[in-house]
Motif scaffolding. Structure first.
Motif, short mmCIF file in Angstrom:
data_model
loop_
_atom_site.label_atom_id
_atom_site.label_comp_id
_atom_site.label_asym_id
_atom_site.label_seq_id
_atom_site.Cartn_x
_atom_site.Cartn_y
_atom_site.Cartn_z
N ASP A 18 -0.32 -3.60 42.72
CA ASP A 18 -0.63 -4.73 43.65
C ASP A 18 -2.34 -5.21 43.41
O ASP A 18 -3.21 -4.14 43.32
CB ASP A 18 -0.59 -4.25 45.08
CG ASP A 18 0.79 -3.93 45.61
OD1 ASP A 18 1.63 -4.45 44.89
OD2 ASP A 18 1.23 -3.06 46.44
N ASP A 19 -2.50 -6.41 43.27
CA ASP A 19 -3.99 -6.86 43.28
C ASP A 19 -4.42 -6.51 42.00
O ASP A 19 -5.69 -6.55 41.74
CB ASP A 19 -4.79 -6.46 44.48
CG ASP A 19 -4.24 -7.16 45.66
OD1 ASP A 19 -3.80 -8.31 45.66
OD2 ASP A 19 -4.12 -6.44 46.60
N TYR A 22 -1.05 -8.74 39.62
CA TYR A 22 -0.61 -9.99 40.56
C TYR A 22 -1.43 -10.10 41.88
O TYR A 22 -1.99 -9.02 42.31
CB TYR A 22 0.76 -10.17 40.72
CG TYR A 22 1.43 -8.81 41.36
CD1 TYR A 22 1.13 -8.35 42.79
CD2 TYR A 22 2.09 -7.87 40.57
CE1 TYR A 22 1.62 -7.39 43.24
CE2 TYR A 22 2.62 -6.70 40.95
CZ TYR A 22 2.43 -6.26 42.42
OH TYR A 22 2.64 -5.28 42.98
N ASN A 24 -1.60 -9.74 45.72
CA ASN A 24 -0.61 -9.26 46.56
C ASN A 24 -0.89 -9.65 47.73
O ASN A 24 -0.03 -9.96 48.64
CB ASN A 24 -0.60 -7.83 46.51
CG ASN A 24 0.46 -7.07 47.44
OD1 ASN A 24 1.52 -7.49 47.28
ND2 ASN A 24 0.16 -6.40 48.33
N VAL A 27 1.36 -12.45 49.20
CA VAL A 27 2.67 -12.00 49.32
C VAL A 27 2.66 -11.57 50.74
O VAL A 27 4.03 -11.59 51.54
CB VAL A 27 3.11 -11.16 48.11
CG1 VAL A 27 4.37 -10.50 48.40
CG2 VAL A 27 2.87 -11.77 46.81
N ARG A 116 9.66 -7.73 49.76
CA ARG A 116 8.53 -7.07 49.18
C ARG A 116 8.44 -7.32 47.91
O ARG A 116 7.17 -7.45 47.17
CB ARG A 116 8.79 -5.53 49.61
CG ARG A 116 7.22 -4.90 48.91
CD ARG A 116 6.11 -5.40 49.66
NE ARG A 116 4.87 -4.63 49.15
CZ ARG A 116 4.27 -5.04 48.10
NH1 ARG A 116 4.48 -6.24 47.57
NH2 ARG A 116 3.36 -4.28 47.60
N SER A 117 9.55 -7.64 47.18
CA SER A 117 9.55 -7.71 45.59
C SER A 117 10.03 -8.93 45.36
O SER A 117 10.60 -9.30 44.14
CB SER A 117 10.41 -6.75 44.93
OG SER A 117 9.97 -5.32 45.38
N VAL A 146 6.42 -1.84 45.82
CA VAL A 146 6.93 -2.80 44.92
C VAL A 146 7.89 -2.32 44.07
O VAL A 146 7.73 -1.21 43.72
CB VAL A 146 5.80 -3.86 44.58
CG1 VAL A 146 5.26 -2.97 43.36
CG2 VAL A 146 6.33 -5.05 44.11
#
Length: 245
Positions: A18-19, A22, A24, A27, A116-117, A146
């Motif tokens: 995460d972050d 990508y 996050n 999202v 979440r994904s 994720v």
């Protein structure tokens, strides 16, 4: 790219997810709105929600998240279980019996995990992983939940570690605890100083990896993780700069 410490021989690379690979935050913001709509649509909750003028957003669940971790401190390392228990406690506060609250909490968690994904990893991150994995063993080390398989990136990693998972009969604690770094080095059969960890959070990723004896690359492009308090080996503004190393 800025260098703060001398890099030595690297035999493997670990990535936070995460972050790092990508962004996050967008999202999670989208998921928050979908979860509010999900809870609002539950007929079993409507009488209590309307009578008490409740909005089941993050502010509502925060109290029950704290309560869950006070009652069971080990949940602090398992984001899935703490969410499940928080949902159950919240539903019970709205008048559901414990059994019904547990059923509804599991259904809500299943929906959350599905959301979440449900996003696309940038093609640049996939290209980077594909390129690096030809030269180095690549592993993922994440505090989150994720699903890398659903994202289409699991095949780039030799190992994937999530806090809250069990390994050798032990709970893997969240970074900055060293559990996942130590296990990664053991399973890769390398020394800690031969692992380069890439992540966005100055505390979880950089401090955690340094404490475990690993080398570090701080990726600050999304500006979400905690700032650095100890210097990494190198600071990069986007993940593709790793190719230059």
């Amino acid at each position: 790219m800025k260098f703060y410490r001398r890099l030595s021989n690297i035999k493997a690379i670990s990535f936070d997810l995460d972050d790092t690979l990508y962004s996050n935050q967008p999202v999670m913001q989208a998921i928050e709105q979908k979860m509010i709509a999900y809870f609002f649509g539950l007929d079993i909750l409507k009488p209590a929600v309307f009578e008490q003028h409740k909005v089941l957003d993050q502010r509502f669940w925060y109290h029950f998240r704290r309560q869950a971790m006070l009652n069971r401190p080990e949940l602090a390392h398992d984001v899935v279980q703490v969410r499940l228990v928080s949902y159950r406690l919240g539903f019970m506060s709205l008048g559901l019996t414990e059994d019904i609250a547990q059923q509804q909490a599991q259904a809500a968690l299943d929906y959350f995990i599905q959301l979440r994904s449900d996003f696309t990893v940038p093609e640049s991150s996939k290209m980077l992983l594909a390129s690096l994995s030809k030269r180095y063993p690549i592993v993922a080390i994440s505090n989150g939940n994720v699903d890398t398989k659903a994202l289409g990136i699991s095949h780039y990693f030799q190992h994937i570690y999530h806090a809250g998972w069990q390994a050798n009969g032990q709970l893997l604690k969240q970074k900055p605890e060293g559990d996942m770094f130590v296990l990664a080095c053991q399973e890769l059969a390398i020394k800690p100083q031969q692992l380069l960890h890439v992540g966005d959070c100055g505390r979880a990723d950089i401090q955690g990896a340094l404490n475990a004896g690993c080398q570090t690359a701080w990726l600050s492009c999304y500006g979400v993780g905690k700032p650095i308090r100890v210097l990494p080996h190198v600071e990069i503004s986007n993940a593709s700069q790793l190719a230059q190393l």
